[in-house]
Design a protein around this motif. Structure first.
Motif, short mmCIF file in Angstrom:
data_model
loop_
_atom_site.label_atom_id
_atom_site.label_comp_id
_atom_site.label_asym_id
_atom_site.label_seq_id
_atom_site.Cartn_x
_atom_site.Cartn_y
_atom_site.Cartn_z
N LEU A 1 27.56 45.16 83.29
CA LEU A 1 26.17 45.57 83.10
C LEU A 1 25.60 46.27 84.33
O LEU A 1 24.76 47.17 84.21
CB LEU A 1 25.29 44.34 82.78
CG LEU A 1 25.31 43.84 81.34
CD1 LEU A 1 24.62 42.48 81.25
CD2 LEU A 1 24.63 44.84 80.40
N VAL A 2 26.06 45.88 85.51
CA VAL A 2 25.45 46.41 86.74
C VAL A 2 26.28 47.48 87.43
O VAL A 2 25.74 48.24 88.24
CB VAL A 2 25.14 45.27 87.74
CG1 VAL A 2 24.19 44.26 87.13
CG2 VAL A 2 26.42 44.58 88.20
N THR A 3 27.57 47.56 87.14
CA THR A 3 28.39 48.55 87.84
C THR A 3 28.21 49.94 87.24
O THR A 3 27.94 50.09 86.05
CB THR A 3 29.89 48.17 87.79
OG1 THR A 3 30.63 49.09 88.59
CG2 THR A 3 30.43 48.22 86.36
N ASP A 4 28.34 50.94 88.08
CA ASP A 4 28.33 52.33 87.63
C ASP A 4 29.75 52.88 87.51
O ASP A 4 29.93 54.04 87.12
CB ASP A 4 27.53 53.20 88.60
CG ASP A 4 26.04 52.86 88.59
OD1 ASP A 4 25.52 52.53 87.51
OD2 ASP A 4 25.41 52.93 89.67
N ASP A 5 30.74 52.06 87.87
CA ASP A 5 32.12 52.53 87.86
C ASP A 5 32.62 52.73 86.43
O ASP A 5 32.19 52.04 85.50
CB ASP A 5 33.03 51.55 88.58
CG ASP A 5 32.73 51.48 90.08
OD1 ASP A 5 32.11 52.42 90.60
OD2 ASP A 5 33.12 50.48 90.72
N LEU B 1 29.72 47.39 75.44
CA LEU B 1 29.53 47.54 76.87
C LEU B 1 30.81 48.02 77.53
O LEU B 1 30.80 48.92 78.39
CB LEU B 1 29.07 46.21 77.47
CG LEU B 1 28.86 46.16 78.99
CD1 LEU B 1 27.79 47.16 79.42
CD2 LEU B 1 28.46 44.74 79.40
N GLY B 2 31.93 47.43 77.12
CA GLY B 2 33.22 47.85 77.67
C GLY B 2 33.51 49.31 77.39
O GLY B 2 34.01 50.03 78.26
N ARG B 3 33.17 49.76 76.20
CA ARG B 3 33.42 51.16 75.86
C ARG B 3 32.63 52.11 76.76
O ARG B 3 33.13 53.17 77.14
CB ARG B 3 33.09 51.41 74.39
CG ARG B 3 33.40 52.83 73.94
CD ARG B 3 33.30 53.01 72.45
NE ARG B 3 33.45 54.42 72.08
CZ ARG B 3 33.51 54.89 70.85
NH1 ARG B 3 33.45 54.05 69.82
NH2 ARG B 3 33.63 56.18 70.61
N THR B 4 31.40 51.71 77.12
CA THR B 4 30.60 52.58 78.00
C THR B 4 31.17 52.64 79.42
O THR B 4 30.83 53.54 80.18
CB THR B 4 29.14 52.09 78.09
OG1 THR B 4 29.08 50.83 78.78
CG2 THR B 4 28.52 51.96 76.71
N ARG B 5 32.01 51.67 79.78
CA ARG B 5 32.59 51.64 81.13
C ARG B 5 33.98 52.28 81.18
O ARG B 5 34.62 52.27 82.21
CB ARG B 5 32.66 50.20 81.66
CG ARG B 5 31.28 49.57 81.85
CD ARG B 5 30.48 50.29 82.94
NE ARG B 5 29.14 49.75 83.08
CZ ARG B 5 28.05 50.29 82.53
NH1 ARG B 5 28.16 51.41 81.83
NH2 ARG B 5 26.87 49.75 82.70
N PHE C 1 35.89 50.35 68.52
CA PHE C 1 36.99 51.24 68.89
C PHE C 1 37.64 51.79 67.62
O PHE C 1 38.34 51.05 66.91
CB PHE C 1 38.01 50.49 69.75
CG PHE C 1 37.46 50.03 71.06
CD1 PHE C 1 37.27 50.91 72.11
CD2 PHE C 1 37.11 48.69 71.25
CE1 PHE C 1 36.76 50.48 73.33
CE2 PHE C 1 36.59 48.26 72.46
CZ PHE C 1 36.41 49.16 73.50
N PRO C 2 37.44 53.06 67.32
CA PRO C 2 37.96 53.61 66.06
C PRO C 2 39.48 53.65 65.97
O PRO C 2 40.03 53.63 64.88
CB PRO C 2 37.37 55.02 66.02
CG PRO C 2 37.03 55.35 67.45
CD PRO C 2 36.66 54.05 68.09
N HIS C 3 40.14 53.71 67.12
CA HIS C 3 41.60 53.78 67.13
C HIS C 3 42.15 52.49 67.74
O HIS C 3 41.80 52.13 68.88
CB HIS C 3 42.08 54.99 67.92
CG HIS C 3 41.53 56.28 67.38
ND1 HIS C 3 42.02 56.90 66.26
CD2 HIS C 3 40.49 57.05 67.81
CE1 HIS C 3 41.33 58.01 66.01
NE2 HIS C 3 40.40 58.11 66.94
N VAL C 4 42.99 51.79 66.99
CA VAL C 4 43.43 50.45 67.40
C VAL C 4 44.93 50.29 67.15
O VAL C 4 45.45 50.73 66.11
CB VAL C 4 42.67 49.34 66.63
CG1 VAL C 4 43.19 47.96 67.03
CG2 VAL C 4 41.17 49.44 66.90
N LEU C 5 45.63 49.68 68.10
CA LEU C 5 46.99 49.19 67.90
C LEU C 5 46.98 47.68 68.14
O LEU C 5 46.26 47.20 69.02
CB LEU C 5 47.97 49.85 68.88
CG LEU C 5 48.19 51.37 68.74
CD1 LEU C 5 49.12 51.87 69.84
CD2 LEU C 5 48.76 51.71 67.37
#
Length: 243
Positions: A105-109, A137-141, A173-177
């Motif tokens: 939530l707080v990182t810009d990385d 949230l993970g997808r935005t990072r 996540f539209p693409h998944v394995l």
């Protein structure tokens, strides 16, 4: 009499080991990196034994950030130094003592690969890391074309719960394995906003890196074909599985 096997328990729940959980811990590190075209910056959520972090560090990455909420875990991970490549001694590895969700939530990385390997979904705090909000949230990072690896256990859950968690992951996540790292025990979901291609020649070249090759041979994986024997199904099949 000692068996020589090390186990890490958190609140009475075994979350890592030097033997039984080894395939999941190692492949949670190797598979997401091999699914990314050029992984240089990696985030691992949940340090535990350090085996996953150590397997990631066998690849030619530039930076690995590991987030662990419990400081005592870092101290205890040294019991696994004979098995984890001693990642805390690697200058590319940076440990953040924080909650994984709060950190994101707080990182810009932004990262090429994010690996989430918390405790089970029914455990306090860890349950927050199996939600649509966390996956979003993970997808935005992730950088464009980035890969998100999510550990998910098969035991202790009903088929409907498993379908619900897989559907939640796939909604983000539209693409998944989906890989089965330990039969009837553990799954590894690999998600991305880009199609996940299985380029055998490229994979073979990257698996031939000496440190990667030596590590994978601990699991008797010597080729892309060996690795893909763990593959269960892809995007089309998960659509049917979760409908």
């Amino acid at each position: 009499k000692s068996t020589g096997v090390y186990l890490m328990a958190v609140n009475g729940k075994i979350d890592a080991s030097s033997e039984g959980d080894l395939p999941t811990q190692m492949l949670s590190g190797h598979i997401p990196l091999l699914m990314n075209r050029d992984p240089k910056e990696v985030l691992v959520i949940g340090f535990a034994s350090g085996i996953t972090v150590g397997s990631v560090a066998q690849h030619p990455i530039d930076k690995l950030t590991a987030v662990e909420i419990e400081p005592a875990i870092i101290d205890a991970s040294h019991f696994f130094d004979p098995f984890n490549h001693r990642p805390l001694d690697d200058p590319r590895v940076h440990v953040i003592r924080n909650d994984g969700r709060n950190y994101m939530l707080v990182t810009d990385d932004r990262y090429d690969v994010i690996i989430s390997e918390p405790s089970n979904p029914w455990m306090t705090v860890a349950s927050n890391l199996f939600t649509r909000e966390f996956f979003e949230l993970g997808r935005t990072r992730l950088k464009p074309g980035g890969v998100f690896g999510q550990w998910l256990q098969l035991y202790g859950m009903s088929p409907l719960d498993l379908q619900a968690l897989a559907a939640t992951f796939h909604s983000v996540f539209p693409h998944v394995l989906v890989f089965n790292t330990i039969e009837e025990a553990d799954l590894l979901l690999i998600g991305s906003d880009h199609p996940l291609t299985l380029d055998m020649d490229t994979m073979a070249g990257r698996m031939s890196e000496l440190s990667v090759k030596i590590d994978l041979m601990r699991l008797r994986i010597g080729s892309p074909q060996d690795l893909l024997s763990y593959l269960l199904f892809g995007t089309n099949e998960i659509d049917r599985f979760t409908e």
